[in-house]
Enzyme design. Structure first.
Site, PDB file in Angstrom:
ATOM      1  N   VAL A  65       0.844  -1.190   0.000  1.00  0.00           N
ATOM      2  CA  VAL A  65       0.000   0.000   0.000  1.00  0.00           C
ATOM      3  C   VAL A  65       0.885   1.247   0.000  1.00  0.00           C
ATOM      4  O   VAL A  65       1.813   1.354   0.799  1.00  0.00           O
ATOM      5  CB  VAL A  65      -0.926   0.039   1.247  1.00  0.00           C
ATOM      6  CG1 VAL A  65      -1.880   1.223   1.168  1.00  0.00           C
ATOM      7  CG2 VAL A  65      -1.686  -1.272   1.408  1.00  0.00           C
ATOM      8  N   CYS A  66       0.593   2.159  -0.896  1.00  0.00           N
ATOM      9  CA  CYS A  66       1.208   3.486  -0.880  1.00  0.00           C
ATOM     10  C   CYS A  66       0.084   4.486  -1.140  1.00  0.00           C
ATOM     11  O   CYS A  66      -1.093   4.126  -1.047  1.00  0.00           O
ATOM     12  CB  CYS A  66       2.361   3.609  -1.884  1.00  0.00           C
ATOM     13  SG  CYS A  66       1.935   3.454  -3.622  1.00  0.00           S
ATOM     14  N   GLY A  67       0.407   5.713  -1.445  1.00  0.00           N
ATOM     15  CA  GLY A  67      -0.639   6.718  -1.649  1.00  0.00           C
ATOM     16  C   GLY A  67      -1.596   6.365  -2.767  1.00  0.00           C
ATOM     17  O   GLY A  67      -2.806   6.377  -2.590  1.00  0.00           O
ATOM     18  N   ALA A 109      -3.891   4.048  -0.690  1.00  0.00           N
ATOM     19  CA  ALA A 109      -4.620   4.479   0.502  1.00  0.00           C
ATOM     20  C   ALA A 109      -5.364   5.786   0.288  1.00  0.00           C
ATOM     21  O   ALA A 109      -6.348   6.067   0.981  1.00  0.00           O
ATOM     22  CB  ALA A 109      -3.655   4.626   1.680  1.00  0.00           C
TER      23      ALA A 109
END
Length: 161
Positions: A65-67, A109
């Site tokens: 998960v990243c931005g 996210a």
């Protein structure tokens, strides 16, 4: 099933929610960071760490998960033999497994909410590669990757002169 999970600081909170969700389902997972939401960590560091663990057979699958999920996807897909899929809906998550045998699920996210993310994770966990016509295509991806890795010489800058 053993899951490797990781995030950058932008994905920390969603990673923690998914980790808790997996634990409640009895799924074994190991966290590759960060340890808190204030720890600055570059997504390539975590993406490579998780994907390499899967490549080496230490984990069955991975969740990153990243931005946006884009950086993690690009990073994980650089690891030989890894197929990472960016999914923000349950249909794509299911097809990532059934059609593409993706071992890594990536999410953004800043793109997906926690409840939908849980459903996406569950769809991806429940799906299995069903081979068929897709098996031939996945095999071509793996063969192409192998061919390109073997033929790579020194990297040079391409110019438009």
């Amino acid at each position: 099933m053993r899951i490797a999970i990781g995030a950058d600081e932008a994905g920390y909170t969603l990673k923690e929610i998914i980790k808790s969700y997996l634990g409640d389902k009895g799924v074994e997972c190991e966290d590759f960071g960060p340890s808190d939401g204030n720890e600055q960590i570059d997504y390539p560091d975590v993406g490579f760490a998780v994907a390499e663990q899967i490549m080496q057979g230490r984990f069955d699958r991975g969740i990153l998960v990243c931005g946006t999920g884009i950086g993690m996807t690009i990073t994980a897909d650089k690891v030989p033999g890894i197929r990472a899929a960016l999914c923000h809906d349950t249909y794509s998550a299911e097809r990532a497994r059934k059609s593409n045998n993706a071992q890594v699920l990536t999410m953004g996210a800043r793109v997906i909410g926690p409840e939908l993310a849980k459903h996406v994770v569950q769809a991806w966990l429940d799906a299995e590669f069903d081979g068929g016509a897709s098996e031939r295509k996945v095999q071509k991806i793996m063969e192409g990757e192998q061919r390109l890795n073997q033929s790579r010489g020194p990297q040079s800058e391409n110019s438009c002169s």
